[in-house]
Design an enzyme around this catalytic site. Sequence first.
Site, PDB file in Angstrom:
ATOM      1  N   ASN A 167       0.862  -1.192   0.000  1.00  0.00           N
ATOM      2  CA  ASN A 167       0.000   0.000   0.000  1.00  0.00           C
ATOM      3  C   ASN A 167       0.888   1.227   0.000  1.00  0.00           C
ATOM      4  OD1 ASN A 167       0.515   0.883   2.872  1.00  0.00           O
ATOM      5  ND2 ASN A 167      -0.218  -1.192   3.210  1.00  0.00           N
ATOM      6  N   LYS A 224       9.166 -15.997 -11.455  1.00  0.00           N
ATOM      7  CA  LYS A 224       8.286 -14.934 -11.925  1.00  0.00           C
ATOM      8  C   LYS A 224       7.062 -15.527 -12.645  1.00  0.00           C
ATOM      9  CE  LYS A 224       8.312 -10.824 -14.770  1.00  0.00           C
ATOM     10  NZ  LYS A 224       8.957 -10.155 -15.884  1.00  0.00           N
ATOM     11  N   ASP A 237      -3.309 -10.209  13.193  1.00  0.00           N
ATOM     12  CA  ASP A 237      -3.425  -8.808  13.614  1.00  0.00           C
ATOM     13  C   ASP A 237      -2.424  -8.593  14.759  1.00  0.00           C
ATOM     14  OD1 ASP A 237      -4.192  -6.370  14.913  1.00  0.00           O
ATOM     15  OD2 ASP A 237      -6.073  -6.474  13.793  1.00  0.00           O
TER      16      ASP A 237
HETATM   17  O1  PMT Z   1       3.011   6.181   6.431  1.00  0.00           O
HETATM   18  P1  PMT Z   1       2.350   7.495   6.083  1.00  0.00           P
HETATM   19  O2  PMT Z   1       2.351   7.779   4.611  1.00  0.00           O
HETATM   20  O3  PMT Z   1       2.909   8.639   6.880  1.00  0.00           O
HETATM   21  O4  PMT Z   1       0.809   7.368   6.467  1.00  0.00           O
HETATM   22  C1  PMT Z   1       0.431   7.246   7.797  1.00  0.00           C
HETATM   23  C2  PMT Z   1      -0.754   6.263   7.973  1.00  0.00           C
HETATM   24  C3  PMT Z   1      -1.988   6.832   7.328  1.00  0.00           C
HETATM   25  C4  PMT Z   1      -0.410   4.895   7.354  1.00  0.00           C
HETATM   26  C5  PMT Z   1      -0.922   6.102   9.538  1.00  0.00           C
HETATM   27  O5  PMT Z   1      -1.235   7.352  10.094  1.00  0.00           O
HETATM   28  C6  PMT Z   1      -2.005   5.096   9.881  1.00  0.00           C
HETATM   29  O6  PMT Z   1      -3.179   5.414   9.949  1.00  0.00           O
HETATM   30  N1  PMT Z   1      -1.603   3.811  10.111  1.00  0.00           N
HETATM   31  C7  PMT Z   1      -2.508   2.687  10.346  1.00  0.00           C
HETATM   32  C8  PMT Z   1      -3.042   2.236   9.026  1.00  0.00           C
HETATM   33  C9  PMT Z   1      -3.895   0.991   9.095  1.00  0.00           C
HETATM   34  O7  PMT Z   1      -3.544   0.070   8.456  1.00  0.00           O
HETATM   35  O8  PMT Z   1      -4.895   1.012   9.895  1.00  0.00           O
HETATM   36  P2  PMT Z   1      -5.916  -0.247  10.040  1.00  0.00           P
HETATM   37  O9  PMT Z   1      -7.200   0.400  10.334  1.00  0.00           O
HETATM   38  O10 PMT Z   1      -5.870  -1.179   8.905  1.00  0.00           O
HETATM   39  O11 PMT Z   1      -5.340  -1.017  11.295  1.00  0.00           O
HETATM   40  C10 PMT Z   1      -5.703  -0.719  12.625  1.00  0.00           C
HETATM   41  C11 PMT Z   1      -4.541  -0.881  13.548  1.00  0.00           C
HETATM   42  O12 PMT Z   1      -4.167  -2.247  13.637  1.00  0.00           O
HETATM   43  C12 PMT Z   1      -3.294  -0.126  13.131  1.00  0.00           C
HETATM   44  O13 PMT Z   1      -2.684   0.349  14.303  1.00  0.00           O
HETATM   45  C13 PMT Z   1      -2.436  -1.217  12.490  1.00  0.00           C
HETATM   46  O14 PMT Z   1      -1.038  -0.944  12.613  1.00  0.00           O
HETATM   47  C14 PMT Z   1      -2.820  -2.442  13.285  1.00  0.00           C
HETATM   48  N2  PMT Z   1      -2.745  -3.690  12.512  1.00  0.00           N
HETATM   49  C15 PMT Z   1      -3.584  -3.873  11.443  1.00  0.00           C
HETATM   50  C16 PMT Z   1      -3.540  -5.075  10.754  1.00  0.00           C
HETATM   51  C17 PMT Z   1      -2.635  -6.077  11.182  1.00  0.00           C
HETATM   52  N3  PMT Z   1      -2.565  -7.226  10.532  1.00  0.00           N
HETATM   53  N4  PMT Z   1      -1.832  -5.861  12.224  1.00  0.00           N
HETATM   54  C18 PMT Z   1      -1.883  -4.692  12.907  1.00  0.00           C
HETATM   55  O15 PMT Z   1      -1.109  -4.495  13.865  1.00  0.00           O
END
Ligand code: PMT
Length: 400
Positions: free
Chosen positions: A210, A289, A306
């Site tokens: 992403n 590939k 997660d």
């Molecule tokens: O990197 P930048 O360009 O500066 O952008 C910053 C950002 C927008 C990426 C950052 O501010 C942000 O919002 N990061 C979290 C993005 C995200 O994936 O959120 P989520 O809603 O999918 O996940 C929720 C939380 O669970 C997050 O804290 C994530 O790190 C955590 N997570 C999610 C999935 C997973 N498999 N493991 C996790 O730990």
Amino acid sequence: MNEFQGKRIVLGVTGGVAAYKAAELVRLLVKAGAAVDVVLTAAGARFVGAATFQALTGRRVWHAMWDERMEIGMAHIDLTRGASALLVAPATADFLAKLAHGLADDLLSTLCLARDCPLLVAPAMNRQMWENPATQRNVAQVRADGVSILGPAHGEQACGEVGDGRMLEATELFDDLYASLRVKSLGGKRVLLTAGPTFEALDPVRGLSNSSSGKMGFALARACVEAGAQVTMVAGPVALATPRGVNRLNVQSALQMREAVMQELPGQDVFIAVAAVADYRPRKAAAQKIKKSASSLTLELDANPDILAEVAARPDAPFCVGFAAESCDLAVYAEGKRVAKKLALVVGNLVQDGLGGETNAVTLFDAAGAHVLPLAEKSEVARGIVAHIASLMEERRGQR
Ligand code: PMT
């Protein structure tokens, strides 16, 4: 929230080639709103002239103990009164020896003894001078006396040799000086963060990822260092320099990120999950590939663990902070994630505000409600988040 605004810094410049970097440092400090008083030693003035510093600071440059411009002739005392810090950059081997022994035979060394503010020194010298046991003894003594030693760095030197002894770059000194002025709201704490995207390989050249740049996570890591924490950051694939003072572990996939987090977790006080972790990974990464052979291709994906939920569910969980990146209905989704993952705090942001760029606008969701941090540079937003984390931790301590 700029620590330099309205502050006065005294900058001592001793006789080393690195004195040219002091000029750049002055420029950065003045741009950040600081007033800078430069004190040049006789040797320092052989490398960069007073006219340069005077032009950059817009203030007089100081050389001598007996300067009659200072009222009642007390330059060696008056210059640091009311100053926020005294930084000596570059600090030669000779100057460090003077400091270690408390010598006071010129204006700068006398100021160091008679100072009324923190003292920081940035050594700069040939690698053999630096490695010499006499210098190492002096540095240890100066450090034991409560002086902050910034650097030195490793690299190519003015003499053509390679090793330890290069002065830090102006931007690095600026960052370290900034950090020294910050309130140590996370002093003594250990913080573990994730940052950036993950990359889930499909074959040796392709994968699912992403557009997270890592900037928000890297800014938070630096803000935690500024607040006095010992910081470890597990970073996905991003092309960003490691923030000063941060221990960085590089990973590619969500599984690798999870493994690194679990390995680093014991003893951590805070876990902040900023990474945009891929929710799914290809069931099987092709060893070679993948060739184009049909008009469409179906991928089978498995859910990734997660990481945040797993850490927060542990009986010995540190203080856990999650992020929520949403494209709409921020409050509903972010608060939902906070409750579902049993987190103390979720930092919510809209992807259109925060993904990729230099700025972000966030809302902090905790048990007390929502707190808005308006659009600002990510470094500023990160400091606001750290201040909020520190106050929640303090509150929690008070309740025990
Ligand atoms: O990197 P930048 O360009 O500066 O952008 C910053 C950002 C927008 C990426 C950052 O501010 C942000 O919002 N990061 C979290 C993005 C995200 O994936 O959120 P989520 O809603 O999918 O996940 C929720 C939380 O669970 C997050 O804290 C994530 O790190 C955590 N997570 C999610 C999935 C997973 N498999 N493991 C996790 O730990």
